[in-house]
Design a protein around this motif. Structure first.
Motif, PDB file in Angstrom:
ATOM      1  N   MET A  72      41.277  91.684-117.287  1.00 46.73           N
ATOM      2  CA  MET A  72      41.642  92.084-118.653  1.00 46.73           C
ATOM      3  C   MET A  72      42.157  90.868-119.433  1.00 46.73           C
ATOM      4  O   MET A  72      42.924  90.074-118.915  1.00 46.73           O
ATOM      5  N   SER A  73      41.750  90.731-120.689  1.00 43.83           N
ATOM      6  CA  SER A  73      42.209  89.592-121.475  1.00 43.83           C
ATOM      7  C   SER A  73      43.441  89.996-122.280  1.00 43.83           C
ATOM      8  O   SER A  73      43.813  91.167-122.316  1.00 43.83           O
ATOM      9  N   GLY A  74      44.052  89.017-122.962  1.00 46.06           N
ATOM     10  CA  GLY A  74      45.248  89.311-123.758  1.00 46.06           C
ATOM     11  C   GLY A  74      46.293  88.250-123.497  1.00 46.06           C
ATOM     12  O   GLY A  74      46.199  87.514-122.510  1.00 46.06           O
ATOM     13  N   ILE A  75      47.327  88.191-124.366  1.00 40.97           N
ATOM     14  CA  ILE A  75      48.287  87.079-124.275  1.00 40.97           C
ATOM     15  C   ILE A  75      49.258  87.208-123.096  1.00 40.97           C
ATOM     16  O   ILE A  75      49.963  86.259-122.799  1.00 40.97           O
ATOM     17  N   VAL A  76      49.297  88.369-122.446  1.00 41.84           N
ATOM     18  CA  VAL A  76      50.130  88.497-121.228  1.00 41.84           C
ATOM     19  C   VAL A  76      49.277  89.027-120.065  1.00 41.84           C
ATOM     20  O   VAL A  76      49.794  89.704-119.166  1.00 41.84           O
ATOM     21  N   ALA A  77      48.009  88.681-120.069  1.00 45.45           N
ATOM     22  CA  ALA A  77      47.077  89.209-119.054  1.00 45.45           C
ATOM     23  C   ALA A  77      47.552  88.871-117.643  1.00 45.45           C
ATOM     24  O   ALA A  77      47.952  87.735-117.365  1.00 45.45           O
ATOM     25  N   GLY A  78      47.533  89.875-116.782  1.00 46.41           N
ATOM     26  CA  GLY A  78      47.859  89.678-115.371  1.00 46.41           C
ATOM     27  C   GLY A  78      49.347  89.637-115.067  1.00 46.41           C
ATOM     28  O   GLY A  78      49.761  89.590-113.911  1.00 46.41           O
ATOM     29  N   LYS A  79      50.187  89.653-116.092  1.00 49.58           N
ATOM     30  CA  LYS A  79      51.650  89.600-115.854  1.00 49.58           C
ATOM     31  C   LYS A  79      52.167  90.989-115.496  1.00 49.58           C
ATOM     32  O   LYS A  79      51.603  92.004-115.928  1.00 49.58           O
ATOM     33  N   ARG A 139      53.193  99.878-124.749  1.00 48.61           N
ATOM     34  CA  ARG A 139      51.832 100.039-125.261  1.00 48.61           C
ATOM     35  C   ARG A 139      51.211  98.683-125.639  1.00 48.61           C
ATOM     36  O   ARG A 139      50.080  98.391-125.288  1.00 48.61           O
ATOM     37  N   ILE A 140      51.986  97.835-126.317  1.00 44.17           N
ATOM     38  CA  ILE A 140      51.432  96.548-126.774  1.00 44.17           C
ATOM     39  C   ILE A 140      51.281  95.591-125.590  1.00 44.17           C
ATOM     40  O   ILE A 140      50.287  94.858-125.497  1.00 44.17           O
ATOM     41  N   LEU A 141      52.247  95.609-124.656  1.00 43.57           N
ATOM     42  CA  LEU A 141      52.114  94.753-123.465  1.00 43.57           C
ATOM     43  C   LEU A 141      50.864  95.144-122.678  1.00 43.57           C
ATOM     44  O   LEU A 141      50.113  94.280-122.214  1.00 43.57           O
ATOM     45  N   ALA A 142      50.623  96.451-122.531  1.00 40.23           N
ATOM     46  CA  ALA A 142      49.438  96.921-121.788  1.00 40.23           C
ATOM     47  C   ALA A 142      48.162  96.537-122.545  1.00 40.23           C
ATOM     48  O   ALA A 142      47.191  96.085-121.945  1.00 40.23           O
ATOM     49  N   ARG A 143      48.186  96.678-123.860  1.00 33.39           N
ATOM     50  CA  ARG A 143      47.028  96.269-124.676  1.00 33.39           C
ATOM     51  C   ARG A 143      46.702  94.795-124.464  1.00 33.39           C
ATOM     52  O   ARG A 143      45.540  94.385-124.472  1.00 33.39           O
ATOM     53  N   GLU A 144      47.765  93.995-124.256  1.00 32.25           N
ATOM     54  CA  GLU A 144      47.593  92.548-124.073  1.00 32.25           C
ATOM     55  C   GLU A 144      47.432  92.164-122.606  1.00 32.25           C
ATOM     56  O   GLU A 144      47.609  91.006-122.234  1.00 32.25           O
ATOM     57  N   GLY A 145      47.154  93.154-121.758  1.00 30.02           N
ATOM     58  CA  GLY A 145      46.722  92.854-120.389  1.00 30.02           C
ATOM     59  C   GLY A 145      47.776  92.889-119.307  1.00 30.02           C
ATOM     60  O   GLY A 145      47.476  92.598-118.141  1.00 30.02           O
ATOM     61  N   ALA A 146      49.041  93.251-119.651  1.00 23.52           N
ATOM     62  CA  ALA A 146      50.078  93.289-118.612  1.00 23.52           C
ATOM     63  C   ALA A 146      50.001  94.587-117.810  1.00 23.52           C
ATOM     64  O   ALA A 146      49.516  95.610-118.307  1.00 23.52           O
ATOM     65  N   LYS A 147      50.485  94.518-116.559  1.00 28.23           N
ATOM     66  CA  LYS A 147      50.778  95.734-115.799  1.00 28.23           C
ATOM     67  C   LYS A 147      52.219  96.093-116.147  1.00 28.23           C
ATOM     68  O   LYS A 147      53.096  95.228-116.070  1.00 28.23           O
TER      69      LYS A 147
END
Ligand code: NAP
Length: 249
Positions: free
Chosen positions: A1-8, A25-33
């Motif tokens: 998943m891409s995004g500014i916090v992807a994989g975090k 919601r925004i963290l998940a949109r940006e790829g975080a778990k």
């Protein structure tokens, strides 16, 4: 998943409602778990049910209890094999009264949730990161309030708790730098959430008029800034207090 916090991996308190829910919601949109935590089990499960992507968790956590937070971190480390490196402290309460009518209990409760809760979660989280050797690049964001700076009638307890969060954030930034952990505070102005739902319409109008934009804010407008502070896009922002008030300061 891409995004500014992807994989975090991110741990959010107060995630069953308002700003905390929007941050998830925004963290998940940006790829975080996202590990969404709140004292309200049903609300936090509802938050997780709406998140993009997979591998998120809902946890019941009371931020005033070190046992509750430690138990949560134990279960997170069991499930993800590492501690979270993004932490957002959004759990908070108000118990508004004029100071001369404010009970000792309402003073203590607000300090316990808003200030001590932020201390406990931050301490337990950063200890876990340092012990696991994953602290470099980590970020903690504490939701304070513009009232920390301005004060407010009926909020001597709340303003003191949030001013404490701002001061604690600055001091912690001086201690955490050597571990590669950034820590910042966000100071929202008036944001439309369940916390402010009880506010009468005319007061809402007065709050909106304090902003040159002539409106109150939304939880997403705070969550976007929080997510920026979590990400490496803000890699030289540390010990700061970022106002999200529509210009009310
Ligand atoms: P909210 O909608 O009431 O959400 C706060 C969440 O924190 C609720 O789900 C609440 O659960 C939970 N919580 C309360 N005590 C807790 C505890 N001991 N342990 C774990 N969770 C607990 O409020 P919000 O407006 O999103 O506020 C979020 C943060 O932003 C707070 O720190 C608040 O002070 C700050 N803030 C808000 C505004 C604003 O205008 N809304 C402005 C400036 C700053 P319950 O529902 O069960 O209490």
């Amino acid at each position: 998943m891409s995004g500014i916090v992807a994989g975090k991996l991110a741990f959010v308190t107060g995630a069953g409602s308002g700003i905390g829910r929007a941050v998830c919601r925004i963290l998940a949109r940006e790829g975080a778990k996202v590990i969404a935590s709140d004292q309200n089990s049903k609300n936090v499960a509802d938050t997780v049910a709406t998140l993009e992507g997979g591998d998120h968790t809902a946890l019941t956590v009371n931020v005033t209890s070190s046992k509750s937070i430690n138990d949560a971190f134990k279960s997170v480390i069991e499930r993800y094999a590492k501690p979270p490196t993004l932490v957002v402290n959004s759990a908070g309460i108000t118990r508004d009264k004029y100071m001369l009518k404010l009970s000792e209990e309402d003073f203590d409760q607000v300090i316990n949730v808003n200030l001590k809760g932020t201390f406990l979660v931050t301490q337990i989280a950063v200890k876990a990161m340092v012990e696991a050797g994953v602290s470099n690049g980590a970020s903690v964001v504490n939701i304070a309030s513009i009232i920390a700076k301005l004060g407010n009638i009926g909020q001597t307890n709340y303003s003191a708790s949030k001013a404490g969060v701002v001061a604690m954030t600055k001091s912690a930034s001086m201690e955490f730098g050597k571990f590669g952990v950034r820590i910042n505070a966000v100071l929202p102005g008036f944001i439309k959430t369940p916390m402010t739902d009880a506010v009468p319409e005319h007061i809402l109008g007065m709050a909106a008029a304090k902003s040159p934009l002539n409106r109150v804010g939304t939880p997403d407008e705070v969550a976007e800034v929080v997510t920026f502070l979590c990400s490496n896009k803000s890699s030289f922002v540390h010990g700061a207090s970022i106002e999200v008030t529509g210009g009310y300061h």
